[in-house]
Design a protein around this motif. Sequence first.
Motif, PDB file in Angstrom:
ATOM      1  N   ALA A 255      18.314  56.158  23.820  1.00  0.00           N
ATOM      2  CA  ALA A 255      19.477  55.500  24.410  1.00  0.00           C
ATOM      3  C   ALA A 255      19.372  55.457  25.925  1.00  0.00           C
ATOM      4  CB  ALA A 255      20.756  56.218  23.985  1.00  0.00           C
TER       5      ALA A 255
ATOM      6  N   GLU B 174      17.417  60.424  19.722  1.00  0.00           N
ATOM      7  CA  GLU B 174      18.385  59.340  19.889  1.00  0.00           C
ATOM      8  C   GLU B 174      18.884  59.274  21.338  1.00  0.00           C
ATOM      9  OE1 GLU B 174      21.416  60.042  17.009  1.00  0.00           O
ATOM     10  OE2 GLU B 174      20.150  59.457  15.298  1.00  0.00           O
ATOM     11  N   TYR B 175      19.113  60.424  21.944  1.00  0.00           N
ATOM     12  CA  TYR B 175      19.554  60.440  23.340  1.00  0.00           C
ATOM     13  C   TYR B 175      18.463  59.920  24.269  1.00  0.00           C
ATOM     14  CZ  TYR B 175      24.193  62.572  23.307  1.00  0.00           C
ATOM     15  OH  TYR B 175      25.542  62.790  23.157  1.00  0.00           O
TER      16      TYR B 175
ATOM     17  N   VAL C  88      26.214  59.710  21.233  1.00  0.00           N
ATOM     18  CA  VAL C  88      25.106  58.984  21.858  1.00  0.00           C
ATOM     19  C   VAL C  88      25.563  57.632  22.405  1.00  0.00           C
ATOM     20  CG1 VAL C  88      22.842  57.948  21.440  1.00  0.00           C
ATOM     21  CG2 VAL C  88      23.403  60.154  20.416  1.00  0.00           C
ATOM     22  N   GLU C  89      26.507  56.991  21.738  1.00  0.00           N
ATOM     23  CA  GLU C  89      26.956  55.660  22.162  1.00  0.00           C
ATOM     24  C   GLU C  89      27.586  55.660  23.549  1.00  0.00           C
ATOM     25  OE1 GLU C  89      26.091  55.591  18.009  1.00  0.00           O
ATOM     26  OE2 GLU C  89      27.411  56.948  19.153  1.00  0.00           O
TER      27      GLU C  89
ATOM     28  N   GLU D 204      25.479  53.963  26.254  1.00  0.00           N
ATOM     29  CA  GLU D 204      25.629  52.510  26.397  1.00  0.00           C
ATOM     30  C   GLU D 204      26.889  52.168  27.182  1.00  0.00           C
ATOM     31  OE1 GLU D 204      25.818  48.430  23.665  1.00  0.00           O
ATOM     32  OE2 GLU D 204      25.911  50.400  22.713  1.00  0.00           O
TER      33      GLU D 204
ATOM     34  N   ASP E  40      16.661  52.801  26.711  1.00  0.00           N
ATOM     35  CA  ASP E  40      17.101  51.450  26.358  1.00  0.00           C
ATOM     36  C   ASP E  40      18.156  50.918  27.320  1.00  0.00           C
ATOM     37  OD1 ASP E  40      15.400  51.462  24.207  1.00  0.00           O
ATOM     38  OD2 ASP E  40      16.957  51.757  22.686  1.00  0.00           O
ATOM     39  N   ASN E  41      18.998  51.820  27.829  1.00  0.00           N
ATOM     40  CA  ASN E  41      20.102  51.399  28.687  1.00  0.00           C
ATOM     41  C   ASN E  41      19.838  51.602  30.168  1.00  0.00           C
ATOM     42  OD1 ASN E  41      22.581  50.662  26.869  1.00  0.00           O
ATOM     43  ND2 ASN E  41      21.660  52.461  25.890  1.00  0.00           N
TER      44      ASN E  41
END
Length: 300
Positions: free
Chosen positions: A98, A94-95, A59-60, A63, A101-102
Amino acid sequence: MAVNRRDFLAGAAAIAAAGAGKAMAQGSAAKGSDSKAGNDRRPLRIGMTDWNLGERGVVEKVELARKIGLDGIQVSVLYPEDGIHLRCPKLQAEYRKAALDNGVQICSLAIGDLGAGSPMKSEPVGAIRINDAIEVAANIGTNNILLPLFRDRTPKNDIDFGRMISMFKEIARTAEQYQVVVAMETSMSAEDHLRIIDGVGSEYIGVYMDPWNCGYYGHDPMVDVPLLKDHIHQVHVKNRDQYMDGPNELGFKWTEMAELFYKVGYKGWYVLETSLPKEDMIGDTRHNMEVLKKMFRMPA
């Protein structure tokens, strides 16, 4: 100008991540607006595969895509033997978070493993995993799936074609239900792609075009792109271990390829599957992005 199914789905992908400022801007772009006054062309949408961002299913990497300046990311669906599975509602959430958020869209979902044997020709696990991926794609906010079918996994005779067409007809029912396109990236000729697509008869079964792979497997992308233009839903761009403005060992010029996509009216994502010549993730990727912005243009 009439809007066909391909254009509608391309536009829907741009709206999927609405809610973040950048994603909202891209949703407007998919409807034909442009942030530059006096310019009636859509802005280019550039994504990148998660494996070329360093690792699948992490997931990171969303970002990281934002830090680089990418508009989107192609996410891999992994399976139990990989130790992670996007069927997990928590991971899907979570995806989605993310992405919002991004301000980075999940432009597509890639199926990394269809299972052993000859999926789509004889082994049912391939179709099961594709149907599963369709629901996953809808849940994480994308409407495009990259389905890789290379070498021995492509049909070789009339029996293979018949089985694959039957399999895709069943998959197309699920794809239409969720409004998700399953796009084949293969080692086949344009004619063989069309044989399957025409046999299935669904606009939810299409092509994921990779000009470099097309040339690598002995075909001419300058010929195949016009033949497949009504069925291309997303495009991979790469130049092996070179930058996108470096030499191309396969004989076609990326500048000419970019102009060809414009001429055939392609309006979807360009997804980087590029290497790192200087082993600098951010710098090398930004270089390739700038090259694409100079080469490619989006029709109105």
